[in-house]
Design an enzyme around this catalytic site. Structure first.
Site, PDB file in Angstrom:
ATOM      1  CE1 TYR A  52      -5.184  -1.377  -0.015  1.00 58.80           C
ATOM      2  CE2 TYR A  52      -3.459  -2.715   1.394  1.00 58.80           C
ATOM      3  CZ  TYR A  52      -5.354  -2.129   0.855  1.00 58.80           C
ATOM      4  OH  TYR A  52      -5.597  -2.777   0.367  1.00 58.80           O
ATOM      5  CG  PHE A  60      -6.837   5.969   4.659  1.00 60.20           C
ATOM      6  CD1 PHE A  60      -6.321   4.797   4.817  1.00 60.20           C
ATOM      7  CD2 PHE A  60      -7.084   6.367   4.390  1.00 60.20           C
ATOM      8  CE1 PHE A  60      -6.387   4.640   2.601  1.00 60.20           C
ATOM      9  CE2 PHE A  60      -6.771   7.151   3.847  1.00 60.20           C
ATOM     10  CZ  PHE A  60      -6.207   5.480   2.252  1.00 60.20           C
ATOM     11  NE  ARG A  88     -12.124  -0.034  -7.872  1.00 57.28           N
ATOM     12  CZ  ARG A  88     -11.019   0.606  -6.795  1.00 57.28           C
ATOM     13  NH1 ARG A  88      -9.989   0.044  -5.913  1.00 57.28           N
ATOM     14  NH2 ARG A  88     -11.533   1.424  -6.130  1.00 57.28           N
ATOM     15  CB  THR A  94     -13.893   3.308  -1.196  1.00 58.29           C
ATOM     16  OG1 THR A  94     -13.079   2.870  -2.051  1.00 58.29           O
ATOM     17  CG2 THR A  94     -12.474   2.554   0.427  1.00 58.29           C
ATOM     18  CG  ASN A 115     -12.783  -1.449   2.286  1.00 59.28           C
ATOM     19  OD1 ASN A 115     -12.004  -2.672   2.369  1.00 59.28           O
ATOM     20  ND2 ASN A 115     -12.512  -1.098   1.408  1.00 59.28           N
ATOM     21  CG  HIS A 118      -6.966  -4.251  -3.199  1.00 60.96           C
ATOM     22  ND1 HIS A 118      -6.587  -3.486  -2.588  1.00 60.96           N
ATOM     23  CD2 HIS A 118      -5.697  -5.166  -3.964  1.00 60.96           C
ATOM     24  CE1 HIS A 118      -5.433  -2.330  -3.765  1.00 60.96           C
ATOM     25  NE2 HIS A 118      -5.509  -3.932  -4.639  1.00 60.96           N
ATOM     26  CD  GLU A 129      -2.571  -3.099  -5.983  1.00 64.83           C
ATOM     27  OE1 GLU A 129      -3.812  -4.061  -6.598  1.00 64.83           O
ATOM     28  OE2 GLU A 129      -3.005  -2.303  -5.621  1.00 64.83           O
TER      29      GLU A 129
HETATM   30  P1  IDP Z   1     -10.355   0.894  -2.361  1.00 66.64           P
HETATM   31  O1  IDP Z   1      -9.603   0.018  -2.217  1.00 66.64           O
HETATM   32  O2  IDP Z   1     -11.473   1.217  -2.943  1.00 66.64           O
HETATM   33  O3  IDP Z   1      -9.252   1.486  -4.059  1.00 66.64           O
HETATM   34  P2  IDP Z   1      -9.067   2.695  -1.943  1.00 66.64           P
HETATM   35  O4  IDP Z   1      -8.570   4.627  -1.427  1.00 66.64           O
HETATM   36  O5  IDP Z   1      -7.637   2.692  -2.650  1.00 66.64           O
HETATM   37  O6  IDP Z   1     -10.109   2.564  -1.326  1.00 66.64           O
HETATM   38  O7  IDP Z   1      -7.748   2.213  -0.594  1.00 66.64           O
HETATM   39  C1  IDP Z   1      -7.557   2.151   0.228  1.00 66.64           C
HETATM   40  C2  IDP Z   1      -7.619   0.953   1.629  1.00 66.64           C
HETATM   41  O8  IDP Z   1      -7.754   1.910   2.269  1.00 66.64           O
HETATM   42  C3  IDP Z   1      -9.678   0.913   1.459  1.00 66.64           C
HETATM   43  O9  IDP Z   1      -9.827  -0.455   0.921  1.00 66.64           O
HETATM   44  C4  IDP Z   1      -9.856   0.718   2.738  1.00 66.64           C
HETATM   45  O10 IDP Z   1      -9.774  -0.569   3.914  1.00 66.64           O
HETATM   46  C5  IDP Z   1      -8.689   2.138   3.269  1.00 66.64           C
HETATM   47  N1  IDP Z   1      -9.705   3.172   3.377  1.00 66.64           N
HETATM   48  C6  IDP Z   1      -9.349   4.219   2.275  1.00 66.64           C
HETATM   49  N2  IDP Z   1      -9.782   5.225   2.883  1.00 66.64           N
HETATM   50  C7  IDP Z   1     -10.436   4.515   3.788  1.00 66.64           C
HETATM   51  C8  IDP Z   1     -10.239   5.855   5.241  1.00 66.64           C
HETATM   52  O11 IDP Z   1     -10.842   7.135   5.398  1.00 66.64           O
HETATM   53  N3  IDP Z   1     -10.105   5.242   6.745  1.00 66.64           N
HETATM   54  C9  IDP Z   1     -10.057   4.317   6.947  1.00 66.64           C
HETATM   55  N4  IDP Z   1      -9.485   3.705   6.118  1.00 66.64           N
HETATM   56  C10 IDP Z   1      -9.419   3.565   4.436  1.00 66.64           C
HETATM   57 MG    MG Z   2      -7.499   1.601  -4.312  1.00 68.79          MG
END
Ligand code: IDP
Ligand code: MG
Length: 141
Positions: A52, A60, A88, A94, A115, A118, A129
């Protein structure tokens, strides 16, 4: 022209803890993704930080990398036409509060951090990745 694409997906520790592996893999297959490679493993905090790295400056980052190294995950290399965008879409937003009905995150995510899944977000990140988790010979099919 339709082109075959590859993408990397991770069934995250929260989804593994909730016994959602089978359900999520079924969604991949039902939606036309071919599973090229798959493995279950637990990554270290350091490995999560490497994976990451693009999010290193985000607030975060520490919580995310703690979470991703907190238990077993399942990583899969998936292939399909338009795989990156289609995955996606199947994942959902997200933040599961914004995820559409029928998406994996709508069904399995607890909150924006935990969530469930990934998925790579672009061709260059998919390449990085996939190579992070799989050797070339594992994807040579
Ligand atoms: P994505 O997984 O939908 O691509 P990204 O913005 O790439 O989302 O963020 C990576 C991961 O970081 C997210 O899947 C989630 O687990 C975590 N994340 C993203 N935004 C937040 C936040 O505002 N608070 C806490 N965790 C977050
Ligand atoms: Mg992402």
């Amino acid at each position: 022209m339709k082109t075959l694409q590859r993408t990397l997906t991770i069934i995250k520790p929260d989804a593994v803890r909730r016994n959602a592996i089978g359900d999520i893999i079924e969604q991949f297959e039902k939606n036309g993704f071919r599973i090229l490679a798959m493995k279950m493993l637990q990554i270290s905090k350091h490995q999560a930080e490497q994976f990451y790295a693009v999010h290193a400056s985000r607030s975060f980052f520490n919580g995310l990398t703690d979470f991703m190294s907190s238990g077993p995950i399942v990583v899969l290399a998936l292939e399909k036409e338009n795989a990156i965008a289609d995955l996606r879409k199947l994942m959902g937003a997200t933040n599961p509060a914004n995820a559409e009905e029928g998406t994996i995150r709508k069904k399995w995510a607890t909150n924006i951090e935990h969530n469930a899944i990934h998925g790579s977000d672009a061709e260059d990140t998919a390449r990085f990745e996939l190579s992070f988790f799989f050797a070339g010979y594992e994807l040579a099919k």
